[in-house]
Every structure is written in structure tokens, then in C-alpha cells.
Design a protein around this motif. Structure first.
Motif, PDB file in Angstrom:
ATOM      1  N   THR A 111      -8.226  -1.871  -0.952  1.00  0.00           N
ATOM      2  CA  THR A 111      -7.379  -2.935  -1.508  1.00  0.00           C
ATOM      3  C   THR A 111      -8.033  -4.303  -1.337  1.00  0.00           C
ATOM      4  O   THR A 111      -8.030  -5.135  -2.256  1.00  0.00           O
ATOM      5  N   GLU A 114     -10.679  -5.223  -3.757  1.00  0.00           N
ATOM      6  CA  GLU A 114     -10.180  -5.651  -5.066  1.00  0.00           C
ATOM      7  C   GLU A 114      -9.612  -7.070  -5.041  1.00  0.00           C
ATOM      8  O   GLU A 114      -9.823  -7.840  -5.973  1.00  0.00           O
ATOM      9  N   TYR A 115      -8.889  -7.393  -3.969  1.00  0.00           N
ATOM     10  CA  TYR A 115      -8.100  -8.627  -3.977  1.00  0.00           C
ATOM     11  C   TYR A 115      -8.572  -9.689  -2.985  1.00  0.00           C
ATOM     12  O   TYR A 115      -8.119 -10.843  -3.071  1.00  0.00           O
ATOM     13  N   PHE A 197       1.104 -11.042   1.041  1.00  0.00           N
ATOM     14  CA  PHE A 197       0.323 -10.037   1.781  1.00  0.00           C
ATOM     15  C   PHE A 197      -0.457 -10.765   2.876  1.00  0.00           C
ATOM     16  O   PHE A 197      -1.331 -11.578   2.585  1.00  0.00           O
ATOM     17  N   VAL A 237      -3.924 -12.729   1.824  1.00  0.00           N
ATOM     18  CA  VAL A 237      -4.708 -12.055   0.788  1.00  0.00           C
ATOM     19  C   VAL A 237      -4.061 -12.357  -0.562  1.00  0.00           C
ATOM     20  O   VAL A 237      -2.863 -12.150  -0.755  1.00  0.00           O
ATOM     21  N   GLY A 238      -4.860 -12.858  -1.500  1.00  0.00           N
ATOM     22  CA  GLY A 238      -4.315 -13.305  -2.767  1.00  0.00           C
ATOM     23  C   GLY A 238      -3.569 -14.609  -2.582  1.00  0.00           C
ATOM     24  O   GLY A 238      -3.739 -15.317  -1.586  1.00  0.00           O
ATOM     25  N   GLU A 242       2.052 -12.999  -4.452  1.00  0.00           N
ATOM     26  CA  GLU A 242       1.350 -11.856  -5.070  1.00  0.00           C
ATOM     27  C   GLU A 242       1.407 -10.608  -4.202  1.00  0.00           C
ATOM     28  O   GLU A 242       0.802  -9.590  -4.545  1.00  0.00           O
ATOM     29  N   THR A 245       2.486  -7.157  -5.843  1.00  0.00           N
ATOM     30  CA  THR A 245       1.452  -6.546  -6.685  1.00  0.00           C
ATOM     31  C   THR A 245       0.361  -5.909  -5.823  1.00  0.00           C
ATOM     32  O   THR A 245      -0.051  -4.764  -6.056  1.00  0.00           O
ATOM     33  N   ILE A 246      -0.113  -6.631  -4.818  1.00  0.00           N
ATOM     34  CA  ILE A 246      -1.168  -6.114  -3.940  1.00  0.00           C
ATOM     35  C   ILE A 246      -0.643  -4.933  -3.135  1.00  0.00           C
ATOM     36  O   ILE A 246      -1.334  -3.924  -2.963  1.00  0.00           O
ATOM     37  N   ARG A 249      -0.539  -1.725  -5.108  1.00  0.00           N
ATOM     38  CA  ARG A 249      -1.869  -1.163  -5.292  1.00  0.00           C
ATOM     39  C   ARG A 249      -2.306  -0.420  -4.038  1.00  0.00           C
ATOM     40  O   ARG A 249      -2.875   0.680  -4.108  1.00  0.00           O
TER      41      ARG A 249
END
Length: 405
Positions: A111, A114-115, A197, A237-238, A242, A245-246, A249
Motif C-alpha cells: 500500500t 502505491e500511496y 491514514f 500517508v496521502g 484520503e 480510499t487508501i 486498497r
């Protein structure tokens, strides 16, 4: 002449990699560990490593082969799909296993790749790849289980840091973890959009962990309390808002792992069902399990298990070739839970009274373990998102069904 030309042809890159992998494994994998269970990637207990285990873990971590598909710049192996497949084949050939695991590998690492920001990746991914840091998950709360978006643990903005207050429950491995990836509320006026997150150091002042004892006798889960815990803004994170959404995922990565590896894999270990039935139920004149109905149900279970394993392999390859795991992991998670629980029930039925012992004389260690495995397995259809929640995901995101209220 053509045959001679073939002999003189240079080895293909994948053949060269196979030889290199075989040589490296021969030089680094301790033969004494062949075929042993991998306790080093467990999340449900402390890990005391033997000298051989410590050496093997250090070698794999340095090579990056604990996470062979992750980028090299973050401590991964940087291998292609074909190379990963060859590495798995070569490890299986000599009875070797991956000593790097846990929630950092299963869920958080993919994860963050990606973010996360470049700084976050450089800070957190290499220790995960080397197996140096243990992570836990801060999602569920006493009032936010199936309806996770109702979570109330609040992170108050204090300029360059947050002050976090609240409670999480079912924190797997929380009593042994170094860090926690958590969903927190940063805006009380919005539900999903108010969730962020956040990464929390479990050794911070104000973090208190209380293990929960389960009916199986183990305590892999905890209640975790956060009281005025200071968390740097760099651990977000992000962007704020958000987190939902994170977090979704990350759950796809979790369900992908739970459906075919990690916890579920424990249930497929041990003596084959047919051999177990012959030991406890005896055989007929043809050497088959004497109970024909039980024999039929064992065959059906083994067929389901093998078909499931092949489907998981195919799904794993598809995930690597596309954009990672999809909503289809909910199907895999449900099927894996059912097969896991069916196996435990069949084992208890085969053993009869011998499969219901808790302690004392008259039971073997394997029989006592089976009782605990059966009880432990009741949680498989609950954690990581209950079967009912997975059915909702399947209905909405795969079948395209909508709520009509």
C-alpha cells in the motif's frame, strides 16, 4: 550440425538466473531448516530465532528476496514475474522458505509503495524488506467493526503534529508490534471523507495494549488505547481525508493474503485427510477409508482445496500483471474461509472424542493442537472483513448490484 549448434547456444537470461538462484540458495540456506515451519513471519507470537534462522533471515533480507517483486531501491529483489516463479521453484526444490513476512509485507508495504511519498518509502520499506520492523493494523473499534467508516479515534491537528485519542480493537500482534498503520478521524463533520491514514509508533507515550484471550487459548489480538499520543505530520500517508480510499486498497492486499497464504495456510498443513481417516477410522479390504460417506466427503474437500489453490495461483499472476489485487479477493477470502473451516470440522469428525481434548492424559500433542485449530478457525470467516461484508463487496463491485432503499 543443428544439434551441435544448440549445444553451443548461450544460456537464456532465465536459465542464467535459475543457476544463480540455485547457487545462492545452496550457499545460504541452512540444511537443518529444510521443511520446517516458518515461524519467523508470524504475527501471533514473539519470535525467538535459532542461529540458523537468524542467519537465513539476514541473508534473505540483504538479498531482497523476502519481497522479490518490490523495487530494488527500497530493499526489494526487483525480480520479474518469471524470475519470481523460478525462485519459488528453486526454494521448493530444496525445502527452503521465505523468512520475511508479517503485516508489513502482506498489507502495509504494498500500500505504501502505491500511496507513500518518496521519503516515507525510503524510511519504512527497507526495514520491512529486511524483516526488522513488526507492524500492526489499527482499523476496527468497539463501535466500528462491520461499519468501519463509523470509527471515532480522533487525530487533532496541532500544527506540525497530531494528538491522537481513541481505541482500536482486534489489533493482531499489537503487543509485539513496533509500529501501527491506522485509520483515524481528522474531520468530525464528514463520515468517509473525514478519515485519514496515519502511521503511529507503538512505543510512543500514551499507547497501551491489552491482549484478548480467545477460546482457542491464544491471545493474538489486542485492545489498544491511545491517550494524547503525539504523531508527526510526516506520518500522514496521502492527504487528509484520503484514508478511506487508501484503507480500502490495503484491505484488498490483506484479503489476498488471507485467502491463500498466511493464516489460511496453517489450516492446510499437517497429515493428509485420507491418511488421518485411515489412522482413526480404519480401512476396508481394498485399503480405502472404511466409511464410504466420509471417504466421499474427504475426496470432495480435497478437490475443492486443490481447485482453490490453482485459482489462487492464477489470480496472483493476474494481480502482478495488472494493478495488484482487485475486489475479486473478496471471493477468494470467502472460499478460503469455507474450505478452512470445512477441513477443521472434518478433522474433528475423523478423530471423534480424540479431537475434543483440551489437556490431560489420553491425548496426543497433535490431537490437542487440532482442538485449538478447530476453535481458532471459527475466526477465519470474521477477521479481515466478515463473510457477510465480503458478500456485500461481491454484490456491489463485481456483480454490479446496487442498494435499493
Amino acid at each position: 550440425m543443428a544439434f551441435a549448434a544448440e549445444l553451443d547456444a548461450p544460456a537464456s537470461p532465465i536459465d542464467t538466473f535459475r543457476k544463480d538462484a540455485r547457487d545462492w540458495l545452496a550457499a545460504n540456506f541452512p540444511p537443518a531448516l529444510k521443511g520446517k515451519d516458518n515461524a519467523m513471519s508470524a504475527i501471533d507470537g514473539p519470535t525467538d530465532l535459532s542461529p540458523d534462522e537468524a542467519a537465513w533471515k539476514a541473508a534473505v533480507g540483504e538479498k531482497g528476496w523476502g519481497v522479490p517483486g518490490w523495487p530494488k531501491q527500497y530493499g526489494g529483489g526487483g525480480l520479474s514475474k518469471a524470475e519470481i516463479r523460478v525462485l519459488q521453484e528453486e526454494m521448493g526444490r530444496i525445502g527452503a522458505w521465505n523468512p520475511i513476512g508479517g503485516m508489513g509485507v502482506m498489507m502495509f508495504g504494498p500500500t505504501l509503495l502505491e500511496y507513500g511519498t518518496e521519503e516515507q518509502k525510503q524510511e519504512h520499506i527497507p526495514p520491512i524488506a529486511r524483516g526488522e520492523i513488526r507492524w500492526c493494523q489499527g482499523y476496527s473499534e468497539p463501535g466500528a467493526g462491520s461499519d468501519l467508516a463509523s470509527l471515532q479515534m480522533f487525530a487533532e491537528d496541532k500544527g506540525d503534529h497530531y494528538i491522537v485519542n481513541g481505541q482500536k480493537t482486534w489489533t493482531s500482534g499489537g503487543q509485539w508490534a513496533d509500529k501501527c498503520f491506522a485509520l483515524v478521524r481528522t474531520d468530525k463533520t464528514k463520515k468517509h471523507e473525514g478519515i485519514s491514514f496515519l502511521l503511529i509508533d507503538m512505543h510512543s507515550p500514551g499507547v497501551e495494549v491489552k491482549p484478548i484471550r480467545l477460546i482457542s487459548g491464544s491471545s493474538p489480538f489486542c485492545e489498544t488505547f491511545f491517550t494524547n499520543v503525539s504523531v508527526p505530520k510526516g506520518n500522514l500517508v496521502g492527504r487528509e481525508g484520503e484514508g478511506w480510499t487508501i484503507g480500502k486498497r490495503l484491505l484488498q492486499h490483506e484479503r489476498s493474503s488471507l485467502s491463500g497464504g498466511g493464516s489460511t495456510a496453517r489450516m492446510f498443513a499437517g497429515k493428509p485427510m485420507g491418511a488421518l481417516a485411515k489412522d482413526y477410522r480404519g480401512t476396508d479390504e481394498q485399503g480405502r477409508v472404511s466409511d464410504s460417506d466420509l471417504r466421499m466427503r474427504i475426496v470432495r474437500h480435497e478437490m475443492d482445496s486443490r481447485a482453490f489453490a490453482l485459482t489462487l495461483r492464477r489470480a496472483a499472476m493476474e494481480a502482478k500483471s495488472n494493478q495488484g489485487p482487485s475486489a475479486a479477493t473478496s471471493i477468494m477470502k470467502n472460499v478460503g474461509a469455507r474450505i478452512t473451516q470445512d477441513r477443521a470440522e472434518l478433522s474433528i469428525e475423523i478423530m471423534g472424542m480424540n479431537g475434543l481434548g483440551w489437556e490431560g492424559e489420553g491425548f496426543t500433542e497433535a490431537e490437542l493442537n487440532q482442538t485449538r485449530t478447530w476453535l481458532w478457525g471459527k475466526a477465519v470467516s470474521i477477521y479481515g472483513g466478515s463473510s457477510e461484508i465480503q458478500n456485500n463487496v461481491i454484490a456491489k463491485r463485481i456483480l454490479g448490484m446496487l442498494d435499493h432503499q
